[in-house]
Write a protein that holds these residues in place. Structure first.
Motif, mmCIF file in Angstrom:
data_model
loop_
_atom_site.group_PDB
_atom_site.id
_atom_site.type_symbol
_atom_site.label_atom_id
_atom_site.label_comp_id
_atom_site.label_asym_id
_atom_site.label_seq_id
_atom_site.Cartn_x
_atom_site.Cartn_y
_atom_site.Cartn_z
ATOM 1 N N TYR A 1 -6.174 -1.825 0.836
ATOM 2 C CA TYR A 1 -6.504 -0.573 1.539
ATOM 3 C C TYR A 1 -7.502 -0.846 2.662
ATOM 4 C CZ TYR A 1 -8.286 4.274 1.883
ATOM 5 O OH TYR A 1 -8.683 5.521 2.317
ATOM 6 N N TYR B 1 -5.613 -2.948 -4.954
ATOM 7 C CA TYR B 1 -5.447 -1.647 -4.306
ATOM 8 C C TYR B 1 -6.441 -1.457 -3.180
ATOM 9 C CZ TYR B 1 -2.833 -0.496 -8.567
ATOM 10 O OH TYR B 1 -1.963 -0.504 -9.610
ATOM 11 N N ASN B 2 -7.732 -1.558 -3.533
ATOM 12 C CA ASN B 2 -8.754 -1.297 -2.535
ATOM 13 C C ASN B 2 -8.906 -2.438 -1.548
ATOM 14 O OD1 ASN B 2 -9.562 1.311 -3.139
ATOM 15 N ND2 ASN B 2 -10.920 0.643 -4.755
ATOM 16 N N TYR C 1 -7.266 -0.939 6.786
ATOM 17 C CA TYR C 1 -8.161 -0.108 7.593
ATOM 18 C C TYR C 1 -8.908 -0.945 8.617
ATOM 19 C CZ TYR C 1 -7.915 4.695 5.991
ATOM 20 O OH TYR C 1 -7.505 5.996 5.774
ATOM 21 N N THR D 1 1.100 4.221 -2.936
ATOM 22 C CA THR D 1 0.829 5.632 -2.630
ATOM 23 C C THR D 1 2.037 6.498 -2.985
ATOM 24 O OG1 THR D 1 -0.595 4.958 -0.820
ATOM 25 C CG2 THR D 1 0.150 7.239 -0.814
ATOM 26 N N GLU E 1 -2.380 4.363 -8.659
ATOM 27 C CA GLU E 1 -3.683 4.375 -8.004
ATOM 28 C C GLU E 1 -4.724 3.614 -8.782
ATOM 29 O OE1 GLU E 1 -4.777 8.381 -7.031
ATOM 30 O OE2 GLU E 1 -2.784 8.821 -6.290
ATOM 31 N N SER F 1 0.831 -1.210 0.000
ATOM 32 C CA SER F 1 0.000 0.000 0.000
ATOM 33 C C SER F 1 0.866 1.261 0.000
ATOM 34 C CB SER F 1 -0.916 -0.035 1.223
ATOM 35 O OG SER F 1 -1.675 1.127 1.297
#
Lengths: 251, 142
Positions: free
Chosen positions: A146, A142-143, A150, A122, A127, A118
């Motif tokens: 991510y 990516y997500n 989180y 960045t 992205e 990640s």
């Protein structure tokens, strides 16, 4: 013209007749007329200059105003594009090193170094919405990474807070919210549009993240192994209710 | 009389235009200032300072400490000398969190990796080494 007294030839500028010496009345009239015309000419010239000067002053000011309005518009356009410009520069640099970065990112996924993956994306400006070329295969990751991070971070928040107060519900909600997003992005069917999105490396990485999430839910939320494994198949609402119940029972 | 009125109106127009130019000049200067600031924000990475770490640690919000550490790493401030001990605390808490997870389910390989990470982070904690026991207690580690 002729002298009115002797009939000799006279020019308009001659004040007296050269022949008889009489006063040339036409010459006097001519001089008066010329003075008048000269005066009118000077007045008109002055008027034109004044009007032109004023017109020029107004025109110049209008042009300056127009230029300033355009300049302000351009400044605001640039202002709104600042982050896009930065993104473009970074992405341009990343595009030139596609193969090299691609290998690094693959290694991070293989070694389950999701945080490093990640951070790398960045830092290099790679992205989700702008991935193409060699980076397209990483789009599902990516997500997923991510929201995996989180979810982990929000659980670490929840575990570390001092007292379990009414306000702590926010932390549980955060965990549930990020978990919902994580499961959503884990579904590689949503990314079938992208080349190589469903490759084995991506599936392995998602399986590893899923495994970690299940362990986390068992240890820190009190879910059983079966409950943690079946959580992905539940609806968002049921998932949230189950976790909140388990967290509430654990208090 | 008519000419005089026309002249006065013309002067008034000039004054109005002068006023507009001055106003636009002020707006342009302010816009330029904002543009420079915006580009500065866009092209400069900011980091969490020592005071932010202190505040989070005083509240025992180690999750926040971990997030701040990773934000700093992401923005290229991993090597900041004055924050290394705080980074040590963040790394210790994260490693302990993961160690507890893996140890509880019997994944000894991953647990051992995190245990090593904990020991390494403990060395980096420096003056904050006393927080180890607090973190271990918080996570239910023996």
């Amino acid at each position: 013209m002729k002298c009115e007294f002797c009939g000799a030839d006279l020019s308009l500028e001659a004040e007296y007749c050269a022949s008889c010496g009489q006063l040339n009345k036409h010459a006097q009239q001519h001089v008066r007329d010329m003075k008048r015309y000269h005066g009118e000419f000077e007045n008109t010239k002055k008027g034109v200059y004044t009007a032109t000067k004023k017109y020029t002053q107004i025109t110049v000011r209008m042009v300056v105003i127009a230029i300033m309005v355009i300049a302000i518009g351009l400044i605001w356009l640039l202002y709104n594009q600042a982050y896009d410009i930065r993104r473009s520069i970074k992405q341009g640099a990343a595009s030139r090193k596609e193969e090299e970065y691609s290998i690094i990112m693959d290694n991070y996924l293989k070694e389950e170094k999701f945080r490093e993956f990640s951070n790398f994306c960045t830092q290099k400006g790679i992205e989700y919405y702008y991935a193409d070329g060699a980076f397209e295969k990483f789009v599902p990751m990516y997500n997923a990474v991510y929201y995996y991070l989180y979810t982990l971070d929000s659980m670490m928040d929840l575990v570390s807070i001092v007292e379990k107060e009414e306000g702590n519900e926010r932390y549980v909600e955060n965990v549930c919210e990020y978990l919902n997003y994580f499961y959503q992005y884990c579904d590689l069917e949503n990314f079938s549009y992208y080349a190589n999105a469903k490759r084995q490396e991506n599936m392995d990485a998602i399986a590893a993240m899923n495994n970690n999430i299940e362990i986390m839910l068992q240890v820190y939320c009190g879910l059983t192994e079966e409950e943690a494994a079946s959580l992905k198949g539940l609806s968002e609402a049921k998932r949230t209710v189950l976790i909140e119940e388990k967290m509430g029972n654990g208090q | 009389m008519v000419n005089k009125i026309k002249e006065q109106m013309s002067d008034a127009k000039t004054w109005v235009l002068n006023g507009i130019i001055i106003l636009l000049a002020i707006v342009m200067i302010a816009s330029l200032w904002m543009l420079i600031e915006e580009f500065q924000y866009a092209f400069t990475s900011y980091y969490n300072t020592e005071s932010s770490f202190v505040y989070a640690m005083e509240a025992e919000d180690y999750g926040r400490v971990v997030s701040m550490y990773h934000d700093n790493v992401q923005n290229g401030y991993e090597d900041k000398k004055d924050l290394q001990e705080y980074y040590g605390v963040a790394k210790y808490y994260e490693a302990a969190f993961l160690y507890h997870m893996y140890a509880e389910v019997g994944d000894t390989i991953r647990a051992d990796i995190q245990k090593s990470a904990m020991e390494e982070a403990a060395l980096q904690m420096g003056d904050f080494a006393f927080l180890r026991s607090q973190i271990d207690e918080k996570l239910g580690l023996k």
